[in-house]
Design an enzyme around this catalytic site. Structure first.
Site, PDB file in Angstrom:
ATOM      1  CG  ASP A  67     -10.292  -1.001   5.221  1.00 40.88           C
ATOM      2  OD1 ASP A  67     -10.563  -1.467   6.340  1.00 40.88           O
ATOM      3  OD2 ASP A  67      -9.203  -0.419   4.999  1.00 40.88           O
ATOM      4  CD  GLU A  87      -8.721  -1.008   0.820  1.00 41.40           C
ATOM      5  OE1 GLU A  87      -7.781  -1.258   0.027  1.00 41.40           O
ATOM      6  OE2 GLU A  87      -8.588  -1.017   2.047  1.00 41.40           O
ATOM      7  CE  LYS A 147      -6.943  -2.060   6.959  1.00 39.78           C
ATOM      8  NZ  LYS A 147      -7.236  -0.621   6.830  1.00 39.78           N
ATOM      9  CE  LYS A 159      -4.017   3.871   2.011  1.00 37.23           C
ATOM     10  NZ  LYS A 159      -5.182   3.289   2.665  1.00 37.23           N
ATOM     11  CB  SER A 176      -0.870  -0.030   1.255  1.00 34.27           C
ATOM     12  OG  SER A 176      -1.603   1.169   1.360  1.00 34.27           O
ATOM     13  CG  ASP A 207      -7.810   2.256   0.673  1.00 29.46           C
ATOM     14  OD1 ASP A 207      -8.975   2.684   0.763  1.00 29.46           O
ATOM     15  OD2 ASP A 207      -7.199   1.741   1.638  1.00 29.46           O
ATOM     16  N   GLY A 266      -3.630  -3.944   6.241  1.00 30.03           N
ATOM     17  CA  GLY A 266      -2.574  -3.598   7.193  1.00 30.03           C
ATOM     18  C   GLY A 266      -2.875  -2.263   7.841  1.00 30.03           C
ATOM     19  CE  LYS A 301      -4.657   0.018   0.325  1.00 36.84           C
ATOM     20  NZ  LYS A 301      -5.203  -0.768   1.461  1.00 36.84           N
TER      21      LYS A 301
HETATM   22  O1  OSB Z   1      -7.065   1.842   4.571  1.00 31.49           O
HETATM   23  O2  OSB Z   1      -5.840   0.139   4.345  1.00 31.49           O
HETATM   24  C1  OSB Z   1      -6.025   1.265   4.837  1.00 31.49           C
HETATM   25  C2  OSB Z   1      -2.948   2.330   6.842  1.00 31.49           C
HETATM   26  C3  OSB Z   1      -3.544   2.997   7.895  1.00 31.49           C
HETATM   27  C4  OSB Z   1      -4.903   3.139   7.908  1.00 31.49           C
HETATM   28  C5  OSB Z   1      -5.677   2.594   6.873  1.00 31.49           C
HETATM   29  C6  OSB Z   1      -5.094   1.893   5.842  1.00 31.49           C
HETATM   30  C7  OSB Z   1      -3.702   1.785   5.820  1.00 31.49           C
HETATM   31  C8  OSB Z   1      -2.973   1.156   4.743  1.00 31.49           C
HETATM   32  C9  OSB Z   1      -1.588   0.692   5.069  1.00 31.49           C
HETATM   33  O3  OSB Z   1      -3.361   1.091   3.603  1.00 31.49           O
HETATM   34  C10 OSB Z   1      -1.368  -0.744   4.876  1.00 31.49           C
HETATM   35  C11 OSB Z   1      -0.030  -1.134   5.458  1.00 31.49           C
HETATM   36  O4  OSB Z   1       0.038  -1.443   6.653  1.00 31.49           O
HETATM   37  O5  OSB Z   1       0.934  -1.086   4.705  1.00 31.49           O
HETATM   38 MG    MG Z   2      -8.234   0.621   3.302  1.00 24.03          MG
END
Ligand code: OSB
Ligand code: MG
Length: 374
Positions: free
Chosen positions: A238, A213, A262, A163, A135, A188, A290, A161
């Protein structure tokens, strides 16, 4: 298994590189570790609550206070056969899933050690190697993002992925697709869009994404179902999924075709397994999300990812992407083919480095009393 005491610890750990989502930027993690003390055994877990109430309403201070005042006292003095029995003992407390998950998961770790088994086996896992994606947060420039993607692809990660948010979406996705027409790519939004953005979101269909996402509100299911009907690209939920009933509702309404599990968000391993089952029964693939975990939480994500319906690469990646030095031994490593080899050792196979943990700890409290008033 008698639960004798619970230790809470807060550690401060700077990320190697900031992580930015549509709800904000994180540079320093406040890590909450939970240790369950059971008849000479220690079970460890990480509470994934963030630095502020932005991903969800929980954050480090609510998790600390709720654990100390209510959740730990509900468990201490109890004798349970299975770690999963702890969920019922904490059920009177509404919400606070991340706080509950850390306690339940610490007990799973203790149970695995007590039974001399790997945690993943105890959870019903079947995989000996799990598929990994990354991510990648919002960056200062498009160039910086493309460089980061290049690095992760060279490292072997199987899915990228990124953001997105209004102003950092179609241009970015277009540039990525131009350069890498074939990679497994998803995005995401962390709830950054509204149904009135439909025409804009339809443009995402051009990019052949694996999924989008959580485009809409963090607590919505119905409008995701309406949106899914208008888009070719699969939606993945999520934030909206807090338990197996949410997953069942989302699937019945057609709100998504994929679900991100999660373990913190759903309140612990027992509920994560229940969400996995609902999805499996309905042929909805899942993957492990994560929350910028240290090796302690990351080890738990690896164990969960061994369940059979974790069909897509998760956001479970190497320690060295996040930390100069992780707090587990060995650190979590990813193979050149973008996988993690699952440890056959008892427990998680990743031991807490207590000296380093003590060095990074800024507060610590041991709860030994059973509930007086709850
Ligand atoms: O939406 O998946 C998410 C990190 C913090 C809060 C929300 C998210 C995330 C990530 C990070 O996408 C995933 C990672 O731990 O690498
Ligand atoms: Mg997410």
């Amino acid at each position: 298994m008698k639960i004798e005491a619970v230790t809470l610890r807060e550690l401060h750990m700077p990320l190697k590189h900031f992580f930015e989502t549509s709800f904000g930027r994180t540079e320093n993690r406040r890590v909450l570790l939970i240790t369950a003390h059971c008849e000479g055994l220690e079970g460890w877990a990480e509470c994934v609550a963030g630095e502020g109430p932005f991903f969800s309403s929980e954050w480090v201070e609510t998790a600390w206070a709720t654990t100390r005042e209510f959740l730990a006292p509900l468990l201490i003095g109890q004798n349970i056969e299975w770690a999963k029995d702890s969920a019922a003992l904490m059920a009177r407390v509404r919400g606070h899933n991340m706080a509950k998950a850390a306690l339940e998961n610490a007990l799973w770790d203790a149970e695995a050690k007590a039974k001399g088994q790997p945690l993943w086996k105890l959870l019903g896992g079947t995989r000996s190697e799990i598929d990994c994606g990354v991510s990648i947060g919002i960056q200062n420039s498009h160039e910086q993002l493309l460089e980061k993607i290049e690095t992760e692809l060279v490292a072997g990660y199987q899915r990228i992925k990124v953001k997105v948010k209004p102003g950092w979406d179609v241009d970015v996705l277009g540039k990525i697709r131009n350069r890498w027409p074939q990679i497994l790519l998803s995005c995401d939004a962390n709830s950054a869009y509204r149904p009135s953005d439909l025409d804009h979101l339809k443009k995402f269909d051009e990019f052949g994404l694996l999924m989008i996402e959580q485009p809409l509100w963090h607590d919505d299911i119905l409008y995701h179902a309406k949106l899914q009907r208008e888009l070719k690209t699969a939606l993945c939920l999520d934030e909206s999924v807090h338990h197996a009933r949410d997953a069942a509702t989302a699937i019945e309404l057609g709100a998504c075709r994929i679900i991100n599990i999660k373990v913190g968000r759903v309140g612990g391993f027992s509920e994560a397994v229940a969400v996995h089952e609902v999805c499996e029964r309905n042929k909805i693939p899942v993957w492990c999300g994560g929350m910028l975990e240290t090796g302690i939480g990351r080890a738990h994500n690896i164990a969960l990812s061994t369940l059979p319906n974790f069909q897509l690469p998760g956001d479970v990646s190497a320690s060295q992407r996040y930390w100069e030095e992780d707090i587990v031994e060995p650190e979590i490593e990813v193979t050149k083919r973008g996988t993690i080899l699952v440890s056959k050792a008892v427990g998680t196979g990743y031991a807490p480095r207590k000296d380093l943990i003590n060095k990074l700890t800024i507060r610590k409290e041991v709860v030994r009393n059973r509930a007086a008033t709850v």
